[in-house]
Motif scaffolding. Sequence first.
Motif, PDB file in Angstrom:
ATOM      1  N   GLU A  30       5.477  28.374 -10.997  1.00 40.64           N
ATOM      2  CA  GLU A  30       5.749  27.338  -9.999  1.00 40.64           C
ATOM      3  C   GLU A  30       4.684  26.261 -10.161  1.00 40.64           C
ATOM      4  OE1 GLU A  30       6.389  29.090  -5.870  1.00 40.64           O
ATOM      5  OE2 GLU A  30       5.353  30.703  -6.917  1.00 40.64           O
ATOM      6  N   CYS A  42       4.035  24.757  -4.966  1.00 38.75           N
ATOM      7  CA  CYS A  42       4.629  26.087  -4.923  1.00 38.75           C
ATOM      8  C   CYS A  42       5.064  26.392  -3.490  1.00 38.75           C
ATOM      9  CB  CYS A  42       3.653  27.138  -5.448  1.00 38.75           C
ATOM     10  SG  CYS A  42       2.132  27.334  -4.512  1.00 38.75           S
ATOM     11  N   THR A  89      10.171  22.589 -12.892  1.00 38.70           N
ATOM     12  CA  THR A  89      10.204  23.291 -11.604  1.00 38.70           C
ATOM     13  C   THR A  89      10.823  22.523 -10.448  1.00 38.70           C
ATOM     14  OG1 THR A  89       7.997  22.564 -10.984  1.00 38.70           O
ATOM     15  CG2 THR A  89       8.171  24.681 -12.125  1.00 38.70           C
ATOM     16  N   ILE A  93      11.092  27.943  -8.236  1.00 39.85           N
ATOM     17  CA  ILE A  93      10.492  29.078  -8.924  1.00 39.85           C
ATOM     18  C   ILE A  93      11.245  29.305 -10.236  1.00 39.85           C
ATOM     19  CG2 ILE A  93      10.019  31.555  -8.811  1.00 39.85           C
ATOM     20  CD1 ILE A  93      10.023  31.239  -5.708  1.00 39.85           C
TER      21      ILE A  93
END
Length: 137
Positions: A30, A42, A89, A93
């Motif tokens: 992430e 993330c 990304t 994820i």
Amino acid sequence: MHLTLNRLTESNGASLGVLKGLSRTLYTLEEAWRENKPKVSCVPAGTYRCIPHGWETGTKVSKPRTWELVGVPGRSAVLIHVGNTTKDTEGCILAGMGLMVTQLLSSVSDSRIAIELMRREIGQNEFMLTIVDTPKI
């Protein structure tokens, strides 16, 4: 089904982890933590319901046959999908069969194979995902 993502470390602007709960261990990548800003951070640690995304026949979505995390604070459209580096990304994820870290780049390998394994084992079913940050020493 309940999967657990244990974050191991951050390197080269990426957060790297291990995904357990399937027939084999997968690895994740992430973005690094950036105050939960959409598309560049993330996901906050916690437990999330994951629902099928783009499995319907004829559905036009950019990331078909993946899963969406529901209830991520302040964010939407957070998926688990194919990709190798932070360029792929978009705040989601990425799953892979292995991890690679060099001086300049962090990545997951064989992401398509990892997602296909998830498709075979999870299919169009919902599951729970617990994300745990490794304590910093």
